[in-house]
Design a protein around this motif. Structure first.
Motif, PDB file in Angstrom:
ATOM      1  N   ARG A  29      11.833 -10.672  14.093  1.00 19.36           N
ATOM      2  CA  ARG A  29      12.133 -11.483  13.448  1.00 19.36           C
ATOM      3  C   ARG A  29      11.426 -11.829  12.122  1.00 19.36           C
ATOM      4  N   ARG A  30       9.857 -11.714  12.171  1.00 23.90           N
ATOM      5  CA  ARG A  30       9.301 -12.187  11.286  1.00 23.90           C
ATOM      6  C   ARG A  30       9.124 -10.901  10.043  1.00 23.90           C
ATOM      7  N   HIS A  31       8.796  -9.439  10.840  1.00 24.18           N
ATOM      8  CA  HIS A  31       8.852  -8.505   9.982  1.00 24.18           C
ATOM      9  C   HIS A  31      10.050  -7.830   9.432  1.00 24.18           C
ATOM     10  N   ARG A  32      11.140  -7.784  10.318  1.00 28.52           N
ATOM     11  CA  ARG A  32      12.573  -7.219  10.098  1.00 28.52           C
ATOM     12  C   ARG A  32      12.644  -5.988   9.770  1.00 28.52           C
ATOM     13  N   LEU A  33      11.554  -5.045   9.965  1.00 28.06           N
ATOM     14  CA  LEU A  33      11.743  -3.670   9.764  1.00 28.06           C
ATOM     15  C   LEU A  33      10.749  -2.950  10.459  1.00 28.06           C
ATOM     16  N   VAL A  34      11.398  -1.896  11.243  1.00 25.37           N
ATOM     17  CA  VAL A  34      10.731  -1.063  11.881  1.00 25.37           C
ATOM     18  C   VAL A  34      10.645   0.308  11.403  1.00 25.37           C
ATOM     19  N   ALA A  35       9.506   1.021  11.076  1.00 27.38           N
ATOM     20  CA  ALA A  35       9.407   2.087  10.611  1.00 27.38           C
ATOM     21  C   ALA A  35       9.286   3.372  11.469  1.00 27.38           C
ATOM     22  N   ILE A  36      10.073   4.221  11.482  1.00 26.17           N
ATOM     23  CA  ILE A  36      10.217   5.257  12.581  1.00 26.17           C
ATOM     24  C   ILE A  36       9.651   6.531  11.941  1.00 26.17           C
ATOM     25  N   VAL A  37       8.426   7.121  12.539  1.00 24.19           N
ATOM     26  CA  VAL A  37       7.980   8.374  12.174  1.00 24.19           C
ATOM     27  C   VAL A  37       8.137   9.521  13.198  1.00 24.19           C
ATOM     28  N   ARG A  38       8.759  10.535  12.717  1.00 22.06           N
ATOM     29  CA  ARG A  38       9.251  11.496  13.485  1.00 22.06           C
ATOM     30  C   ARG A  38       8.708  12.846  12.591  1.00 22.06           C
ATOM     31  N   GLY A  39       7.620  13.590  12.880  1.00 21.61           N
ATOM     32  CA  GLY A  39       7.152  14.525  11.999  1.00 21.61           C
ATOM     33  C   GLY A  39       7.146  16.005  12.824  1.00 21.61           C
ATOM     34  N   ARG A  40       6.910  16.986  11.839  1.00 18.23           N
ATOM     35  CA  ARG A  40       6.767  18.236  12.341  1.00 18.23           C
ATOM     36  C   ARG A  40       5.227  18.832  12.225  1.00 18.23           C
ATOM     37  N   ASP A  41       4.183  17.696  11.743  1.00 10.99           N
ATOM     38  CA  ASP A  41       3.027  18.105  11.503  1.00 10.99           C
ATOM     39  C   ASP A  41       2.205  16.858  11.774  1.00 10.99           C
ATOM     40  N   ARG A  42       1.248  16.860  12.833  1.00 12.16           N
ATOM     41  CA  ARG A  42       0.481  15.779  13.458  1.00 12.16           C
ATOM     42  C   ARG A  42      -0.177  15.163  12.298  1.00 12.16           C
ATOM     43  N   ALA A  43      -1.108  15.846  11.547  1.00  9.92           N
ATOM     44  CA  ALA A  43      -2.206  15.151  10.796  1.00  9.92           C
ATOM     45  C   ALA A  43      -1.069  14.268   9.684  1.00  9.92           C
ATOM     46  N   ALA A  44       0.003  14.996   9.126  1.00 13.93           N
ATOM     47  CA  ALA A  44       0.893  14.403   8.147  1.00 13.93           C
ATOM     48  C   ALA A  44       1.512  13.162   8.879  1.00 13.93           C
ATOM     49  N   SER A  45       1.816  13.063  10.112  1.00 16.03           N
ATOM     50  CA  SER A  45       2.511  12.108  10.856  1.00 16.03           C
ATOM     51  C   SER A  45       1.521  10.784  10.861  1.00 16.03           C
ATOM     52  N   VAL A  46       0.138  11.200  11.136  1.00 16.46           N
ATOM     53  CA  VAL A  46      -0.714  10.016  11.206  1.00 16.46           C
ATOM     54  C   VAL A  46      -0.886   9.539   9.845  1.00 16.46           C
ATOM     55  N   ARG A  47      -1.240  10.497   8.590  1.00 12.75           N
ATOM     56  CA  ARG A  47      -1.186   9.926   7.372  1.00 12.75           C
ATOM     57  C   ARG A  47       0.040   9.013   7.235  1.00 12.75           C
ATOM     58  N   THR A  48       0.987   9.267   7.500  1.00 16.30           N
ATOM     59  CA  THR A  48       2.508   8.745   6.956  1.00 16.30           C
ATOM     60  C   THR A  48       2.180   7.006   7.811  1.00 16.30           C
TER      61      THR A  48
END
Length: 224
Positions: A29-48
């Protein structure tokens, strides 16, 4: 009478689970946004994930369908960012996500993933689409109902669902862009979940500066 037995063998009490669910719902309720990370590259997903957190997005979900997702969760959690596990379908998914450091679970549907995550004390956004599924998700003890795939019917469907279910906390996910995010929230969603419209190619090694710009645009779009 509330079951207040002590935690045993990794199992949480009913009171523990309710407290975790209430806290998760408050965060949604407070933040109103969930960001969904689904990547093909582990390191890039962490950076994201870390860039999203740096831009003020407090709820980051790493989908288990992404490359080396458990290691991504481990690294993001180790960096001090609260991270959830998405695409939790089985009991084993729930256990491995918890062990990797996930603080909550997001499922595409009802079933063993929901049941085991709740047993372990993880707050859950349980996937549902139909009225029957939504009612079952609430009855299970889920913190919120992930309305998925939201793009199948659009914002008008959420409006129709809220007539019989005015108190159910819905989180539409799937095909949610900036305009749709604002519309869903105006129709009573507690939050929205956004994947590729927000993350773009960043989890695959793409442009982090563009990711940051989109993050600022989405946080503005969901602001009350």
């Amino acid at each position: 009478m509330v079951n207040d037995e002590k935690t045993t063998g990794g199992r949480k009490t009913t009171a523990d689970r309710k407290t975790a669910a209430d806290r998760m719902l408050g965060d949604l309720r407070r933040h109103r946004l969930v960001a969904i990370v689904r990547g093909r590259d582990r390191a890039a997903s962490v950076r994201t994930a870390l860039a999203l957190a740096d831009e003020g997005i407090a709820l980051v979900e790493v989908s288990l369908s992404g490359a080396d997702a458990l290691r991504v969760i481990e690294e993001v959690a180790r960096a001090g960012v609260r991270v959830g596990a998405g695409t939790v379908r089985t009991a084993d998914d729930a256990r491995r996500a918890r062990d990797a450091g996930a603080g909550y679970a997001v499922t595409p549907s009802l079933g063993a993933g929901v049941d085991e995550a709740l047993r372990l004390g993880l707050p859950v956004l349980a996937g549902a689409l139909t009225p029957t599924e939504a009612a079952s998700a609430v009855a299970s003890g889920a913190a919120a109902v992930k309305l998925f795939p939201a793009s199948a019917h659009g914002p008008g469907y959420l409006k129709a669902l809220r007539d019989p279910f005015p108190d159910v906390p819905f989180v539409p996910v799937g095909g949610v862009g900036e305009a749709e995010a604002a519309e869903y929230l105006a129709l009573g969603a507690v939050a929205v979940g956004v994947g590729s419209p927000l993350c773009g190619d960043a989890p695959h090694g793409g442009d982090l500066d563009a990711l940051r710009r989109r993050a600022r645009a989405f946080t503005a779009a969901v602001r009350p």
